[in-house]
Design an enzyme around this catalytic site. Structure first.
Site, PDB file in Angstrom:
ATOM      1  CB  VAL A  16      11.279  12.828 -10.442  1.00  0.00           C
ATOM      2  CG1 VAL A  16      11.958  11.660 -11.123  1.00  0.00           C
ATOM      3  CG2 VAL A  16      10.632  13.749 -11.483  1.00  0.00           C
ATOM      4  CB  THR A  22      -3.366   5.945  11.185  1.00  0.00           C
ATOM      5  OG1 THR A  22      -2.204   5.497  10.479  1.00  0.00           O
ATOM      6  CG2 THR A  22      -4.540   5.051  10.851  1.00  0.00           C
ATOM      7  N   GLY A  23      -1.612   8.751  10.365  1.00  0.00           N
ATOM      8  CA  GLY A  23      -0.443   9.536  10.767  1.00  0.00           C
ATOM      9  C   GLY A  23       0.691   8.682  11.316  1.00  0.00           C
ATOM     10  NE  ARG A  24      -1.120   2.926  11.618  1.00  0.00           N
ATOM     11  CZ  ARG A  24      -1.579   1.712  11.332  1.00  0.00           C
ATOM     12  NH1 ARG A  24      -1.320   0.703  12.145  1.00  0.00           N
ATOM     13  NH2 ARG A  24      -2.282   1.493  10.248  1.00  0.00           N
ATOM     14  CE  LYS A  69      -3.142   2.015  -4.268  1.00  0.00           C
ATOM     15  NZ  LYS A  69      -2.169   1.945  -3.175  1.00  0.00           N
ATOM     16  NE  ARG A  97     -23.224 -15.786   4.299  1.00  0.00           N
ATOM     17  CZ  ARG A  97     -23.346 -17.092   4.458  1.00  0.00           C
ATOM     18  NH1 ARG A  97     -24.296 -17.749   3.835  1.00  0.00           N
ATOM     19  NH2 ARG A  97     -22.525 -17.758   5.264  1.00  0.00           N
ATOM     20  CD  GLN A 149      -6.799  -0.814   1.392  1.00  0.00           C
ATOM     21  OE1 GLN A 149      -7.553  -1.425   0.662  1.00  0.00           O
ATOM     22  NE2 GLN A 149      -7.195   0.254   2.043  1.00  0.00           N
ATOM     23  N   GLY A 185       0.819  -1.209   0.000  1.00  0.00           N
ATOM     24  CA  GLY A 185       0.000   0.000   0.000  1.00  0.00           C
ATOM     25  C   GLY A 185       0.854   1.260   0.000  1.00  0.00           C
ATOM     26  CG  ASP A 186       0.559   3.749   2.383  1.00  0.00           C
ATOM     27  OD1 ASP A 186      -0.582   4.206   2.284  1.00  0.00           O
ATOM     28  OD2 ASP A 186       0.953   3.105   3.367  1.00  0.00           O
ATOM     29  CG  ASP A 240      11.498  12.554  -5.604  1.00  0.00           C
ATOM     30  OD1 ASP A 240      10.745  11.669  -6.046  1.00  0.00           O
ATOM     31  OD2 ASP A 240      11.171  13.331  -4.688  1.00  0.00           O
ATOM     32  N   GLY A 280      -5.806   5.957   1.877  1.00  0.00           N
ATOM     33  CA  GLY A 280      -5.535   7.391   1.819  1.00  0.00           C
ATOM     34  C   GLY A 280      -4.845   7.715   0.516  1.00  0.00           C
ATOM     35  CG  HIS A 281      -5.844   7.394  -3.140  1.00  0.00           C
ATOM     36  ND1 HIS A 281      -6.752   6.966  -4.062  1.00  0.00           N
ATOM     37  CD2 HIS A 281      -5.116   6.323  -2.815  1.00  0.00           C
ATOM     38  CE1 HIS A 281      -6.587   5.673  -4.267  1.00  0.00           C
ATOM     39  NE2 HIS A 281      -5.598   5.265  -3.518  1.00  0.00           N
ATOM     40  CB  THR A 291      -6.810   2.034   9.271  1.00  0.00           C
ATOM     41  OG1 THR A 291      -7.961   1.332   8.820  1.00  0.00           O
ATOM     42  CG2 THR A 291      -5.659   1.788   8.313  1.00  0.00           C
TER      43      THR A 291
HETATM   44  P1  IMP Z   1      -7.411  -2.482   7.895  1.00  0.00           P
HETATM   45  O1  IMP Z   1      -7.502  -2.408   6.407  1.00  0.00           O
HETATM   46  O2  IMP Z   1      -7.743  -1.192   8.591  1.00  0.00           O
HETATM   47  O3  IMP Z   1      -8.143  -3.664   8.459  1.00  0.00           O
HETATM   48  O4  IMP Z   1      -5.866  -2.756   8.268  1.00  0.00           O
HETATM   49  C1  IMP Z   1      -5.229  -3.985   7.961  1.00  0.00           C
HETATM   50  C2  IMP Z   1      -3.788  -3.762   7.524  1.00  0.00           C
HETATM   51  O5  IMP Z   1      -3.777  -3.103   6.273  1.00  0.00           O
HETATM   52  C3  IMP Z   1      -2.973  -2.871   8.489  1.00  0.00           C
HETATM   53  O6  IMP Z   1      -1.626  -3.303   8.485  1.00  0.00           O
HETATM   54  C4  IMP Z   1      -3.078  -1.517   7.842  1.00  0.00           C
HETATM   55  O7  IMP Z   1      -1.999  -0.676   8.212  1.00  0.00           O
HETATM   56  C5  IMP Z   1      -3.019  -1.891   6.377  1.00  0.00           C
HETATM   57  N1  IMP Z   1      -3.648  -0.887   5.512  1.00  0.00           N
HETATM   58  C6  IMP Z   1      -4.954  -0.664   5.329  1.00  0.00           C
HETATM   59  N2  IMP Z   1      -5.147   0.332   4.448  1.00  0.00           N
HETATM   60  C7  IMP Z   1      -3.923   0.732   4.059  1.00  0.00           C
HETATM   61  C8  IMP Z   1      -3.458   1.713   3.114  1.00  0.00           C
HETATM   62  O8  IMP Z   1      -4.206   2.424   2.454  1.00  0.00           O
HETATM   63  N3  IMP Z   1      -2.097   1.811   3.002  1.00  0.00           N
HETATM   64  C9  IMP Z   1      -1.245   1.018   3.680  1.00  0.00           C
HETATM   65  N4  IMP Z   1      -1.633   0.098   4.539  1.00  0.00           N
HETATM   66  C10 IMP Z   1      -2.962  -0.048   4.733  1.00  0.00           C
END
Ligand code: IMP
Length: 425
Positions: free
Chosen positions: A415, A302-304, A16, A142, A225, A12-13, A334, A40-41, A128
Site C-alpha cells: 500500500v 528510460t523515463g518513458r 518486485k 555463438r 522484467q 514488468g515493473d 493504494d 530497473g528496481h 530500452t
Molecule cells: P529490451 O529488453 O531492452 O530488449 O526491450 C524489449 C521490451 O522489453 C521493450 O518493450 C521494453 O520496454 C521491455 N522491457 C525491458 N526491460 C523492462 C523492464 O524492466 N520493465 C518493463 N519493460 C521492460
C-alpha cells in the site's frame, strides 16, 4: 524460507524490488539470473531511494551474498557505475559474485540495436536501447559472443575482440552506410580496465550455488522484467530477449527449478506496459492518466511514460501458469484509492468468441476486447493499513477477485513504497 523465487507476472515493473528487499533478510544468497541493465528496481529503505538495474537487491545488505548468474548480460561499465553510485550513497555492499559464463555487452551491441530499431520504424519493439537483444542474439549465434570468462583472459580476449569488431564493422556498415568504424584497440583498453576491477568478483557462480545448496543455504531468485515479456512465452516479438518468467531460473542460474520451495508471483493492482505491442486493457483516457500520475508510472531506466490500464486477469493468469506460482503479492493497491469504480478484465472476446486463454499470436491479442467485471472503489486512504482485516471491504473484495481470477492466493498486499507499507494475510 530456504529457496524462494520472486517473478513478475505482467509486462514488468511490478515492483518486485520491494518484495525481494522484504525477503532478503531471510535469505543468505540473492540471485539475479536474466536480463541486464534494461531492468530497473527501485527500493525505498529508511527514507532513502535506491535505483538498481543490474545489481541484485541483496546488495543493500552486507550480510547477503549477491550473485549475478550465467543468464545475465553484463555491460561492465554500467555495472561499475552502479556500484560506484551506491558507494556514493554510503552503502557498504555485501559480497558480489559474477558468473564467468555471463555474456558481455559491447558498444557495437548498442549501435546495432539503434540501427535495427530505427529500421523497424513504426513497428519498433521499443527496446530500452541497452544492447540487450543484440547481445543475446550473439549468445545464441555463438560466433560473435564474448563472455566474462573471456574478458578475464587478456590475450584470448584481444584476439577474439579484434575478430568480432572487424565483423561487426562490416555488419554496421551494411545497416548504416556512414557508420564510423569501431576501434578494437580502444575497446580493448577500456574493457581491460573494467576487467581488472571486476576480476575479484568473477567466478563460476553455478558451482558456488550448487555448493550452497548442498550446505542448505537459503537462496532467493530475483527475476527482472515480467512473464509476458518472456522470449518464448510472452507477446512475441514485443518481448525481451530472455526467459523473464519463472521458466528462466534453471537456464539462467544452473539451479534446477525443483529446488524452489516457494514461487511468489508479483502483480500490480492494475496493468502497465512500456514499449510496443498490444495491451488489451490499456486506457488512453483520463483514468489511464490518473493511474499514471498516482502510480508515478514512468520508466526507471528510460523515463518513458508507461501505458496504463485496468487489471488484466487473462494475461496475468497466463503469466502465473507459465511461472508456476504458489501465491501472489499485489502491489500499488493504494494507487487505485481515489477511483469511484474499478474494472478487472476476466475474459477476452476475440472475433465474437469469449475466452480466458491468452492468445499465442499478437495478431489475435490485438483484436481481443476485454470483458470486464466492475467493482466499487473504496475511496479511502489505505497507505497506513498493515493488516488485511483493516483494509476497507471494497479493497478486500478487489484483492479477492484478483486472486480468484488469477488462480493463486494473495499473501502480500503493498500500500506504499516503503518496506513498512505492507499488508500480510
Ligand atoms: P529490451 O529488453 O531492452 O530488449 O526491450 C524489449 C521490451 O522489453 C521493450 O518493450 C521494453 O520496454 C521491455 N522491457 C525491458 N526491460 C523492462 C523492464 O524492466 N520493465 C518493463 N519493460 C521492460
Amino acid at each position: 524460507m530456504a529457496v524462494t523465487a520472486v517473478v513478475g507476472l505482467q509486462w514488468g515493473d511490478e515492483a518486485k524490488g520491494k518484495i525481494v528487499d522484504l525477503l532478503t533478510d531471510q535469505h543468505e544468497i540473492v540471485v539475479r539470473y536474466l536480463g541486464g541493465n534494461n531492468a530497473g528496481h527501485t527500493v525505498v529503505c529508511n527514507g532513502q531511494t535506491y535505483k538498481l538495474s543490474l545489481l541484485p537487491s541483496g546488495i543493500l545488505r552486507d550480510s547477503v551474498v549477491s550473485v549475478i548468474a550465467t543468464g545475465v548480460v553484463i555491460n561492465p561499465k554500467a555495472l561499475l557505475e552502479e556500484l560506484d553510485s551506491l558507494s556514493r550513497q554510503g552503502v557498504e555492499p555485501g559480497r558480489l559474485l559474477i558468473s564467468d559464463r555471463a555474456h558481455v555487452i559491447f558498444p557495437y551491441h548498442l549501435a546495432e540495436e539503434a540501427a535495427l530499431e530505427r529500421r523497424r520504424g513504426e513497428k519498433a519493439i521499443g527496446t530500452t536501447m541497452r544492447g540487450i537483444g543484440t547481445c543475446y542474439r550473439d549468445k545464441a549465434g555463438r560466433t560473435h559472443a564474448i563472455r566474462m570468462g573471456d574478458m578475464m583472459r587478456p590475450e584470448l580476449f584481444r584476439e577474439r575482440l579484434e575478430d568480432v569488431v572487424a565483423q561487426k564493422n562490416d555488419i554496421l556498415r551494411a545497416l548504416v552506410p556512414d557508420h564510423e568504424p569501431l576501434q578494437a584497440a580502444a575497446i580493448y583498453d577500456e574493457y581491460m580496465q573494467y576487467a581488472e576491477r571486476l576480476r575479484p568478483m568473477v567466478t563460476d557462480t553455478t558451482a558456488f550455488l550448487h555448493h550452497a545448496l548442498k550446505q542448505n543455504s537459503s537462496m532467493l531468485f530475483e527475476a527482472a522484467q515480467g512473464s509476458l515479456l518472456d522470449i518464448d512465452h510472452g507477446t512475441f516479438p514485443y518481448v525481451t530477449s530472455s526467459n523473464s518468467s519463472g521458466c528462466g531460473i534453471h537456464p539462467g542460474s544452473g539451479v534446477p527449478e525443483r529446488v524452489i520451495e516457494k514461487m511468489i508471483g508479483v502483480v500490480k493492482a492494475y496493468t502497465t506496459r512500456v514499449g510496443g505491442g498490444p495491451c488489451p486493457t490499456e486506457l488512453e483516457d483520463e483514468t489511464g492518466q490518473h493511474i499514471r500520475d498516482e502510480g508515478n508510472e514512468y520508466g526507471t531506466v528510460t523515463g518513458r511514460p508507461r501505458r496504463c490500464g485496468w487489471f488484466d486477469a487473462v494475461a496475468t493468469g497466463y503469466g502465473a501458469r507459465i511461472s508456476g506460482v504458489d501465491c501472489l503479492a499485489v502491489m500499488l493497491l493504494d494507487v487505485l484509492s481515489k477511483l469511484d469504480e474499478l474494472k478487472i478484465c476476466e475474459a477476452y472476446e476475440i472475433d465474437g468468441e469469449r475466452t480466458t486463454d491468452f492468445p499465442s499470436h499478437i495478431d489475435e491479442l490485438a483484436r481481443a476486447k476485454p470483458v470486464y467485471r466492475t467493482l466499487p472503489g473504496w475511496k479511502k486512504d489505505i497507505t497506513g493499513v498493515r493488516k488485511l482485516s483493516d483494509l476497507p471491504s471494497a479493497a478486500r473484495a478487489y484483492i479477492d477477485c484478483v486472486g480468484e481470477l488469477v488462480g493463486a492466493p494473495v499473501e502480500i498486499v503493498s500500500v506504499g513504497p516503503d518496506r513498512e507499507q505492507t499488508v500480510r494475510g
